[in-house]
Design a protein around this motif. Structure first.
Motif, PDB file in Angstrom:
ATOM      1  N   VAL A 128      -8.107   4.942   1.476  1.00  0.00           N
ATOM      2  CA  VAL A 128      -6.699   5.372   1.376  1.00  0.00           C
ATOM      3  C   VAL A 128      -6.005   5.349   0.507  1.00  0.00           C
ATOM      4  O   VAL A 128      -6.132   4.122  -0.408  1.00  0.00           O
ATOM      5  N   GLU A 129      -5.335   6.415   0.554  1.00  0.00           N
ATOM      6  CA  GLU A 129      -4.019   5.911  -0.867  1.00  0.00           C
ATOM      7  C   GLU A 129      -2.876   4.614  -0.405  1.00  0.00           C
ATOM      8  O   GLU A 129      -2.533   4.671   0.665  1.00  0.00           O
ATOM      9  N   HIS A 130      -2.366   3.921  -0.954  1.00  0.00           N
ATOM     10  CA  HIS A 130      -1.237   2.980  -0.299  1.00  0.00           C
ATOM     11  C   HIS A 130       0.145   3.048  -1.534  1.00  0.00           C
ATOM     12  O   HIS A 130       0.098   3.997  -2.650  1.00  0.00           O
ATOM     13  N   GLU A 131       1.410   3.121  -0.875  1.00  0.00           N
ATOM     14  CA  GLU A 131       2.447   3.016  -2.273  1.00  0.00           C
ATOM     15  C   GLU A 131       2.330   2.189  -3.842  1.00  0.00           C
ATOM     16  O   GLU A 131       2.522   2.860  -4.191  1.00  0.00           O
ATOM     17  N   ARG A 132       1.712   1.128  -3.998  1.00  0.00           N
ATOM     18  CA  ARG A 132       1.321   1.015  -4.737  1.00  0.00           C
ATOM     19  C   ARG A 132      -0.041   0.771  -5.912  1.00  0.00           C
ATOM     20  O   ARG A 132       0.148   0.002  -6.972  1.00  0.00           O
ATOM     21  N   GLU A 133      -0.175   1.551  -5.251  1.00  0.00           N
ATOM     22  CA  GLU A 133      -1.838   1.579  -5.723  1.00  0.00           C
ATOM     23  C   GLU A 133      -1.751   2.023  -6.900  1.00  0.00           C
ATOM     24  O   GLU A 133      -2.601   1.511  -8.335  1.00  0.00           O
ATOM     25  N   SER A 134      -0.485   2.388  -7.729  1.00  0.00           N
ATOM     26  CA  SER A 134       0.019   2.854  -9.685  1.00  0.00           C
ATOM     27  C   SER A 134       0.122   2.162 -10.318  1.00  0.00           C
ATOM     28  O   SER A 134       0.035   1.849 -11.602  1.00  0.00           O
ATOM     29  N   GLU A 135       0.526   1.185  -9.645  1.00  0.00           N
ATOM     30  CA  GLU A 135       1.206   0.021 -10.571  1.00  0.00           C
ATOM     31  C   GLU A 135       0.156  -1.587 -10.701  1.00  0.00           C
ATOM     32  O   GLU A 135      -0.700  -1.522 -10.516  1.00  0.00           O
ATOM     33  N   CYS A 136       0.705  -1.771 -11.856  1.00  0.00           N
ATOM     34  CA  CYS A 136       0.254  -2.910 -11.954  1.00  0.00           C
ATOM     35  C   CYS A 136       0.042  -4.193 -11.871  1.00  0.00           C
ATOM     36  O   CYS A 136       0.960  -4.525  -9.904  1.00  0.00           O
TER      37      CYS A 136
END
Length: 262
Positions: A180-188
């Motif tokens: 599942v992908e979530h909104e802040r996946e790419s954030e530190c």
């Protein structure tokens, strides 16, 4: 991230494991599971006992001389022309991309650093791109036990080693696992090595956002290939009483391919 050409032909029969400081001190099971994943493929894993740190804490804190000393101490430990497998994308990125730059003014050391850097692989990368293991077939043993997961990839691992891409490839090949992908996946996550010590309030806010975003998906667990991020998010989840298991990619892959029943 510079393009990488993977070896073709005969599989390696021997590899080194560079376990990283955090695996050694805090998450030894991840290192053991990495070894078991490799040995199951018929590979002999060599672990030089004098290995220490990749030098990233000194490097990211603006102390290149100290980072040089740490890196230089590793050169003689991996003298055979075997791949060096690292169960951490950020440490692998330091060794592959920054070690050669550390010794720009020392041609002899730079040559050693460059030669070694070309043999550095993050664990998941090595499994899916070099060994090309059939995770679909291996995962059949646990396919009936479904679970949903979110991935977390450290900032450096995402940029320098393509670790998210390799992680997605591995997870999506496993039967019974829903990513599942979530909104802040790419954030530190706020760890950032020494950043979390120098700026604890900012770091705490960042990991709180990351955790809330993962929990909001209703997933069963968060999987990551970096122990620093794993410890940071896991401790935050424990502190907040969040119902979110956190697991290293090596342990996750070993478990989902029936390794714990072997």
């Amino acid at each position: 991230m510079k393009p990488r050409h993977y070896p073709t032909g005969k599989r390696p029969t021997d590899v080194y494991l560079f376990a990283t400081c955090l695996v050694d001190l805090f998450v030894p099971q991840a290192g053991l599971d990495a070894v078991k994943l490799l040995e199951r493929e018929g590979i002999t894993v060599h672990f030089p006992r004098s290995q220490s740190c990749c030098g990233q804490p000194a490097w990211s804190s603006g102390n290149p001389r100290q980072a040089q000393e740490v890196a230089r101490a590793q050169f003689g430990l991996f003298d055979q022309p075997w791949p060096v497998i690292v169960p951490s994308g950020s440490c692998a990125g330091m060794m592959r991309h920054h070690w050669p730059a550390l010794f720009e003014e020392d041609p002899e050391a730079a040559a050693k650093a460059t030669e070694l850097s070309e043999r550095i692989y993050e664990l998941t990368e090595f499994l899916v791109r070099v060994l090309k293991i059939d995770l679909g077939a291996l995962g059949a043993a646990t396919a009936s036990t479904g679970e949903s997961i979110v991935l977390h990839t450290s900032c450096g691992a995402r940029r320098e080693m393509g670790t998210r891409e390799h992680g997605v490839e591995a997870v999506d090949a496993l039967p019974g696992v829903t990513r599942v992908e979530h909104e802040r996946e790419s954030e530190c996550c706020g760890f950032g090595g020494t950043f979390s010590l120098k700026h604890p309030d900012i770091s705490g806010a960042m990991v709180a956002d990351k955790l809330a975003s993962a929990v909001a998906t209703g997933c069963d667990r968060l999987v990551t290939a970096d122990c620093g991020c794993m410890l940071n998010i896991g401790h935050a989840a424990e502190h907040q009483g969040a119902q979110l298991a956190v697991e290293h990619m090596a342990s996750f892959l070993w478990r989902r391919t029936g390794g714990d029943k072997a």
